[in-house]
Design a protein around this motif. Structure first.
Motif, PDB file in Angstrom:
ATOM      1  N   THR A  19      -9.403  -4.220   6.305  1.00  0.00           N
ATOM      2  CA  THR A  19     -10.128  -3.806   5.115  1.00  0.00           C
ATOM      3  C   THR A  19      -9.109  -3.522   4.024  1.00  0.00           C
ATOM      4  O   THR A  19      -8.171  -2.755   4.242  1.00  0.00           O
ATOM      5  N   ILE A  20      -9.295  -4.168   2.876  1.00  0.00           N
ATOM      6  CA  ILE A  20      -8.358  -4.033   1.756  1.00  0.00           C
ATOM      7  C   ILE A  20      -9.136  -3.562   0.546  1.00  0.00           C
ATOM      8  O   ILE A  20     -10.152  -4.155   0.190  1.00  0.00           O
ATOM      9  N   GLU A  21      -8.652  -2.484  -0.073  1.00  0.00           N
ATOM     10  CA  GLU A  21      -9.247  -1.981  -1.306  1.00  0.00           C
ATOM     11  C   GLU A  21      -8.141  -1.894  -2.348  1.00  0.00           C
ATOM     12  O   GLU A  21      -7.107  -1.291  -2.095  1.00  0.00           O
ATOM     13  N   GLY A  22      -8.349  -2.505  -3.502  1.00  0.00           N
ATOM     14  CA  GLY A  22      -7.352  -2.486  -4.568  1.00  0.00           C
ATOM     15  C   GLY A  22      -6.804  -3.871  -4.819  1.00  0.00           C
ATOM     16  O   GLY A  22      -7.260  -4.861  -4.249  1.00  0.00           O
ATOM     17  N   GLN A  23      -5.805  -3.923  -5.656  1.00  0.00           N
ATOM     18  CA  GLN A  23      -5.214  -5.203  -6.032  1.00  0.00           C
ATOM     19  C   GLN A  23      -3.996  -5.499  -5.179  1.00  0.00           C
ATOM     20  O   GLN A  23      -3.236  -4.605  -4.811  1.00  0.00           O
ATOM     21  N   VAL A  24      -3.802  -6.796  -4.889  1.00  0.00           N
ATOM     22  CA  VAL A  24      -2.680  -7.267  -4.085  1.00  0.00           C
ATOM     23  C   VAL A  24      -1.803  -8.146  -4.962  1.00  0.00           C
ATOM     24  O   VAL A  24      -2.305  -9.004  -5.691  1.00  0.00           O
ATOM     25  N   ASN A  25      -0.486  -7.949  -4.874  1.00  0.00           N
ATOM     26  CA  ASN A  25       0.451  -8.816  -5.580  1.00  0.00           C
ATOM     27  C   ASN A  25       0.609 -10.081  -4.742  1.00  0.00           C
ATOM     28  O   ASN A  25       1.277 -10.077  -3.697  1.00  0.00           O
ATOM     29  N   LEU A  26      -0.027 -11.165  -5.177  1.00  0.00           N
ATOM     30  CA  LEU A  26      -0.026 -12.400  -4.394  1.00  0.00           C
ATOM     31  C   LEU A  26       1.345 -13.048  -4.319  1.00  0.00           C
ATOM     32  O   LEU A  26       1.676 -13.684  -3.314  1.00  0.00           O
ATOM     33  N   ASP A  27       2.163 -12.915  -5.367  1.00  0.00           N
ATOM     34  CA  ASP A  27       3.513 -13.478  -5.316  1.00  0.00           C
ATOM     35  C   ASP A  27       4.312 -12.841  -4.190  1.00  0.00           C
ATOM     36  O   ASP A  27       4.965 -13.532  -3.408  1.00  0.00           O
ATOM     37  N   SER A  85       0.829  -1.201   0.000  1.00  0.00           N
ATOM     38  CA  SER A  85       0.000   0.000   0.000  1.00  0.00           C
ATOM     39  C   SER A  85       0.867   1.255   0.000  1.00  0.00           C
ATOM     40  O   SER A  85       0.627   2.187  -0.757  1.00  0.00           O
ATOM     41  N   GLU A  86       1.870   1.276   0.850  1.00  0.00           N
ATOM     42  CA  GLU A  86       2.759   2.437   0.948  1.00  0.00           C
ATOM     43  C   GLU A  86       3.585   2.623  -0.324  1.00  0.00           C
ATOM     44  O   GLU A  86       3.962   3.741  -0.664  1.00  0.00           O
ATOM     45  N   ALA A  87       3.859   1.525  -1.031  1.00  0.00           N
ATOM     46  CA  ALA A  87       4.621   1.597  -2.279  1.00  0.00           C
ATOM     47  C   ALA A  87       3.740   2.075  -3.433  1.00  0.00           C
ATOM     48  O   ALA A  87       4.227   2.298  -4.535  1.00  0.00           O
ATOM     49  N   GLY A  88       2.438   2.215  -3.171  1.00  0.00           N
ATOM     50  CA  GLY A  88       1.515   2.716  -4.189  1.00  0.00           C
ATOM     51  C   GLY A  88       1.156   1.698  -5.252  1.00  0.00           C
ATOM     52  O   GLY A  88       0.679   2.046  -6.320  1.00  0.00           O
ATOM     53  N   GLN A  89       1.362   0.421  -4.968  1.00  0.00           N
ATOM     54  CA  GLN A  89       1.075  -0.613  -5.953  1.00  0.00           C
ATOM     55  C   GLN A  89      -0.422  -0.811  -6.129  1.00  0.00           C
ATOM     56  O   GLN A  89      -1.155  -0.972  -5.162  1.00  0.00           O
ATOM     57  N   GLN A  90      -0.847  -0.794  -7.380  1.00  0.00           N
ATOM     58  CA  GLN A  90      -2.209  -1.166  -7.763  1.00  0.00           C
ATOM     59  C   GLN A  90      -3.296  -0.363  -7.057  1.00  0.00           C
ATOM     60  O   GLN A  90      -4.411  -0.837  -6.911  1.00  0.00           O
TER      61      GLN A  90
END
Length: 59
Positions: free
Chosen positions: A37-45, A19-24
């Motif tokens: 609570t999660i909003e946005g895409q998560v890099n599962l790898d 989140s802090e890295a601004g990913q997705q």
């Protein structure tokens, strides 16, 4: 610390890092001990590697 707490802490730490890295456009809010609570895409790898690393004794 038991394995459940290790995994929980690794998941939260990695999601916050992404989140802090601004990913997705990811936004993470922690609530009570059992909720997040999660909003946005998560890099599962990256999430998987963080969890496995925490279990193996990594950072």
């Amino acid at each position: 610390m038991n394995i459940e707490n290790q995994v929980r802490e690794a998941i939260i730490a990695e999601l916050k890092r992404q989140s802090e890295a601004g990913q997705q456009g990811l936004r993470v809010r922690t609530g009570e001990a059992e909720t997040i609570t999660i909003e946005g895409q998560v890099n599962l790898d990256e999430l998987t590697m963080a969890v496995v690393g925490s279990l193996a004794g990594g950072p």
